[in-house]
Motif scaffolding. Sequence first.
Motif, mmCIF file in Angstrom:
data_model
loop_
_atom_site.group_PDB
_atom_site.id
_atom_site.type_symbol
_atom_site.label_atom_id
_atom_site.label_comp_id
_atom_site.label_asym_id
_atom_site.label_seq_id
_atom_site.Cartn_x
_atom_site.Cartn_y
_atom_site.Cartn_z
ATOM 1 N N ASP A 31 5.050 5.383 2.435
ATOM 2 C CA ASP A 31 5.171 4.645 1.171
ATOM 3 C C ASP A 31 6.640 4.449 0.797
ATOM 4 O O ASP A 31 7.023 3.452 0.198
ATOM 5 N N GLN A 32 7.462 5.406 1.224
ATOM 6 C CA GLN A 32 8.894 5.252 0.960
ATOM 7 C C GLN A 32 9.438 4.088 1.790
ATOM 8 O O GLN A 32 10.229 3.273 1.323
ATOM 9 N N GLU A 33 8.985 4.026 3.052
ATOM 10 C CA GLU A 33 9.380 2.952 3.951
ATOM 11 C C GLU A 33 9.059 1.594 3.314
ATOM 12 O O GLU A 33 9.861 0.674 3.331
ATOM 13 N N GLU A 34 7.858 1.515 2.737
ATOM 14 C CA GLU A 34 7.451 0.261 2.093
ATOM 15 C C GLU A 34 8.355 -0.082 0.909
ATOM 16 O O GLU A 34 8.722 -1.230 0.703
ATOM 17 N N ARG A 35 8.687 0.959 0.171
ATOM 18 C CA ARG A 35 9.542 0.766 -0.996
ATOM 19 C C ARG A 35 10.931 0.268 -0.568
ATOM 20 O O ARG A 35 11.497 -0.651 -1.140
ATOM 21 N N LEU A 36 11.455 0.875 0.531
ATOM 22 C CA LEU A 36 12.770 0.471 1.038
ATOM 23 C C LEU A 36 12.739 -0.964 1.540
ATOM 24 O O LEU A 36 13.642 -1.758 1.292
#
Lengths: 320, 97
Positions: free
Chosen positions: A9-14
């Motif tokens: 989910d962090q990857e998506e946010r980035l």
Amino acid sequence: MTAIPAEPDQEERLQAAFDATIARRDRIEPRDWMPDAYRSTLVRQIAQHAHSEIIGMQPEGDWISRAPSLRRKAILLAKVQDEAGHGLYLYAACETLGVSRAELTDLLLAGRQKYSSIFNYPTLSYADVGTIGWLVDGAAICNQVPLCRTSYGPYGRAMIRICKEESFHQRQGYELLMTMMRGTDEQRAMVQESVDRFWWPVLMMFGPPDAQSPNSERSMAWGIKRNSNDELRQKFVDMTVPQAKALGVTLPDPDLRWNAERGAHDFGEPDWAEFAAVIRGEGPCNAQRVAHRRAAHEEGAWVREAATAFARRSAGEGGR
Amino acid sequence: MSADRREWPLYEVFVRGKRGLNHVHVGSLHAPDDAMALRHARDVYTRRNEGVSIWVVRADAIAASSPDEKDPLFAPSGDKVYRHPTFYDIPDDVPHM
């Protein structure tokens, strides 16, 4: 400085933050998160660009010792020195992506990174110095001006410096050719012969036609490229035709003519088979260019070693 | 290839364009020591009288804020609009304000 492994989910946010920056036409800076493919595309493009500046010193460098006057020699020296500087700006920009200068040099010497195909053509007459300034640097300016707005900050800033300096290169070339055109019939013939040889390879500098340029679309979406190959080629032809007329030379293309309907010039197709062959390493000077670069690198090794030894010794004597 | 060659430190280069202006970051370069870094900076970044003074700083000596903390780091100034002169309403006919 490379991307830190991220939670899904962090990857998506980035990714979303990156996409938003690109969509705003804002710049990506070195320590920002970026997709791996964006990073590797930039490394490939900037390295190729840097190598072109460095290899590009050779065709003209060949004429420094044979320049016809002190004035022309000083100009040519300054120009070739600029190319070295441009290479350094670009290597520095490339290094902000996490590759080292030494790695890039090794990849060039190993033939694993490319440079512009144009520098694999020889400079057979002094008129070529003028033609390179006028047409080769003119084409480079066409390519580079939109890159001042490229999405990667350090690349754009390097391009701004380069474009400022490149304008002198083009003007000195055109002035050189104008001087020759005011000379003897033999000199005028030299200019025409030079333009005949360089015209088609110069049109190839913009890269393959859009339909055959698979990476273009993604680079445009990422804001790395701002215009397509064919757009820039067209722009260059339209700019060059009146310059050729003022100079009094003919561009060697029977299909070149004004198309009032399009408001642009129609022109012939470069020989893309030749382009592919030069890229594959089969151009007239490929081997020579890389061999020369390798020799310069190896012959300069003692200078680098001496500077390192001196720095180490000075540091031992109470410096840092 | 010696490891030394690969490890010439990276320097950041700052140039003062003319007297009265700040030094501004113009780019970076590699050099074995401070003195060579200055010479290289002169050759690479001031070929056309771009400067009257150069600073070179080892890149590893620079402490930088992280882009990830951008929001929390700069948040304290975000809601303080009263720090700007335009926050205050002054009648148009008051002179020299």
